[in-house]
Design a protein around this motif. Structure first.
Motif, PDB file in Angstrom:
ATOM      1  N   ASP A  74       0.815  -1.209   0.000  1.00 16.88           N
ATOM      2  CA  ASP A  74       0.000   0.000   0.000  1.00 16.88           C
ATOM      3  C   ASP A  74       0.848   1.258   0.000  1.00 16.88           C
ATOM      4  O   ASP A  74       0.413   2.309  -0.491  1.00 16.88           O
ATOM      5  CB  ASP A  74      -0.935  -0.001   1.210  1.00 16.88           C
ATOM      6  CG  ASP A  74      -2.106  -0.962   1.049  1.00 16.88           C
ATOM      7  OD1 ASP A  74      -2.193  -1.616  -0.010  1.00 16.88           O
ATOM      8  OD2 ASP A  74      -2.918  -1.065   1.983  1.00 16.88           O
ATOM      9  N   GLY A 246      -7.449   3.897   9.510  1.00 21.86           N
ATOM     10  CA  GLY A 246      -6.614   3.087   8.633  1.00 21.86           C
ATOM     11  C   GLY A 246      -5.137   3.260   8.900  1.00 21.86           C
ATOM     12  O   GLY A 246      -4.315   3.158   7.985  1.00 21.86           O
ATOM     13  N   ALA A 250      -5.769  -0.284   5.467  1.00 21.73           N
ATOM     14  CA  ALA A 250      -7.085   0.143   4.992  1.00 21.73           C
ATOM     15  C   ALA A 250      -8.049  -1.036   4.985  1.00 21.73           C
ATOM     16  O   ALA A 250      -7.653  -2.161   4.668  1.00 21.73           O
ATOM     17  CB  ALA A 250      -6.962   0.725   3.589  1.00 21.73           C
ATOM     18  N   SER A 252     -10.172  -1.837   2.826  1.00 23.83           N
ATOM     19  CA  SER A 252     -10.202  -2.448   1.498  1.00 23.83           C
ATOM     20  C   SER A 252      -9.041  -3.422   1.302  1.00 23.83           C
ATOM     21  O   SER A 252      -9.175  -4.413   0.570  1.00 23.83           O
ATOM     22  CB  SER A 252     -10.161  -1.358   0.421  1.00 23.83           C
ATOM     23  OG  SER A 252      -8.976  -0.577   0.528  1.00 23.83           O
ATOM     24  N   THR A 253      -7.919  -3.156   1.963  1.00 27.50           N
ATOM     25  CA  THR A 253      -6.785  -4.084   1.863  1.00 27.50           C
ATOM     26  C   THR A 253      -7.063  -5.362   2.634  1.00 27.50           C
ATOM     27  O   THR A 253      -6.710  -6.458   2.188  1.00 27.50           O
ATOM     28  CB  THR A 253      -5.493  -3.415   2.369  1.00 27.50           C
ATOM     29  OG1 THR A 253      -5.233  -2.244   1.588  1.00 27.50           O
ATOM     30  CG2 THR A 253      -4.312  -4.352   2.251  1.00 27.50           C
TER      31      THR A 253
END
Length: 458
Positions: A74, A246, A250, A252-253
């Protein structure tokens, strides 16, 4: 009538007695209740057993190394499809990708070269790399699941190099401290339980020798408490509730890490592997995500719960054992999570009216047909959504987001056809008369594939 805590306590006590575990520590974390803990037995040394007692968590350590690896991705330090040799100077196996090492599909042999489990002497960093050319790739890369401590050790070394420190230093700075996991350490400390092998044919419990896993530490080194590990499991399942900013990773990760890459058994699809995480389906669209651990004298099960009616936010469970021979007890965290939901479900949030759909989208809401099947497009929680008319209630909808600078074009951000475009076509009056989703035509009435008037809206 017994309380929920008493039910859970009894489940732990039954496992401790039936599986003959010298010491067991369990904890359940959820956002809507105080932390529940239970300890049964004794440490086997001169310290008292309580919720602050630490246990070896073995391969649960891999979940931390996986999170550190995704942090590097990321932050732009690597790509998951990079060969690991791009970031480490390796004498062999540098072509194996980060993604395949994380998902145990690289085909690398399970342990470092040599009889580590005979000598109980793990290699240091220098020896690990020096002997790497003698380690086998036992399967073609990508062929199937094959668990590898060696692969995770390489990822841990890579993370340290990319961050300019040791794996342990990076772990403390970037994960343990931000999440408040103050009792999770690379060494046992003063409050550690002794690990035992319980004899199969008598009540004798023989202490196992202490071990330090050296360069293989990123695969199995950590010690922790059940409370810390229940919090970690809750983070893996629901990071937004524990780390809203986050800082660690995150949400989403974590979604990406939880997506199944492979099954662990080709005929019995009862478990899978994501990116460093074990996935255990529970039925009714519920999955437990986390990892088990085993080291001489210790077992651990650490899992968070996702999905299903009654599941609370940030729900995670940990069971830590001072026995290396009570494998049946590793089912306990799954049973505790299920029992907590059954007997103490999360409160049902009341529905409240919300804002209407934007004016340009109101005319498209309702029923549409595509590929001969009926779908319902709706506006909820500030987003356009779609569901099959016959979808079961628990199936997540497709959710769309507008594509910047492209009028009447949306991206599917989750659910069916994630990543694909939805394009709206309007007639001269501005009404939406058809849509294309992932290039398939959607119309207000059921049509065959050849019934299409190209003049409308062109």
């Amino acid at each position: 009538m017994s309380t929920v805590a008493e039910r859970l306590d009894r489940m732990v006590r039954r496992v401790q007695a039936h599986s003959r575990v010298p010491a067991i520590s369990a904890a359940l974390h959820r956002a809507d209740r105080p932390l529940w803990t239970c300890t049964v037995g004794g440490t086997g040394n001169d310290t008292a057993l309580d919720p602050e007692t630490t246990f070896r968590i073995g391969s649960v350590t891999k979940t931390f190394t996986a999170v550190l690896t995704l942090q590097c991705r990321d932050d732009g330090l690597l790509d998951l499809d990079d060969p690991v040799g791009r970031h480490l100077d390796l004498p062999a196996h540098g072509e194996l990708t980060v993604r395949r090492l994380l998902s145990h599909t690289a085909g690398l042999q399970r342990e470092p070269y040599g009889d580590v489990w005979d000598t109980l002497r793990a290699p240091d960093d220098e020896r690990l790399l020096a002997d790497l050319a003698r380690a086998e790739r036992v399967l073609p890369s990508g062929r199937r699941y094959h668990y590898s401590n060696l692969g995770m050790a390489l990822l841990g070394r890579m993370v340290g190099k990319l961050r300019g420190g040791t794996w342990a230093e990076v772990l403390t700075e970037r994960v343990l401290t931000p999440l408040g996991l103050t009792r999770t350490t690379v060494t046992p400390g003063r409050r550690a339980a002794t690990g035992f092998l319980v004899d199969a044919y008598s009540d004798e419990a023989r202490p196992e020798p202490p071990t330090d896993f050296g360069a293989v530490g990123p695969a199995a080194q950590l010690w922790s408490t059940a409370g810390d590990m229940a919090r970690w499991a809750a983070f893996l399942a629901d990071p937004a509730s524990l780390d809203a900013a986050g800082r660690v990773l995150a949400p989403s990760t974590l979604d990406e890490m939880r997506w199944p890459v492979t099954v662990t058994d080709e005929t019995l699809w009862s478990g899978g592997f994501g990116l460093g995480l074990i996935l255990v389906p529970q039925g009714e669209r519920v999955v437990h995500v986390g990892h088990d651990g085993a080291m001489p004298g210790f077992l651990a099960g650490v899992y968070g719960r996702r999905g299903g009616e009654g599941t609370a936010a940030a729900m995670g469970c940990a069971v830590l054992l001072s026995s290396g021979t009570a494998g049946e007890a590793l089912e306990l965290p799954h049973r505790l999570l299920a029992a907590a939901v059954e007997h103490d479900p999360a409160e049902i949030e009341p529905w409240r009216p919300g804002a209407p759909a934007p004016a340009p989208l109101r005319g498209l809401l309702g029923r549409w047909w595509g590929e001969g099947y009926e779908y319902v497009f709706s506006w909820h929680d500030g987003a356009l959504r779609a569901r099959g008319a016959d979808d079961p209630a628990g199936k997540p909808p497709a959710v769309f987001a507008p594509v910047p600078d492209r009028e009447d074009v949306f991206r599917t951000v989750s659910g069916r056809e994630a990543g694909e475009l939805l394009r709206l076509t309007r007639d001269e009056s501005g009404a939406v008369v058809r849509m294309h989703w992932a290039t398939y035509r959607f119309t207000r009435h059921q049509e065959t594939f050849d019934r299409y008037d190209f003049r409308i809206g062109e």
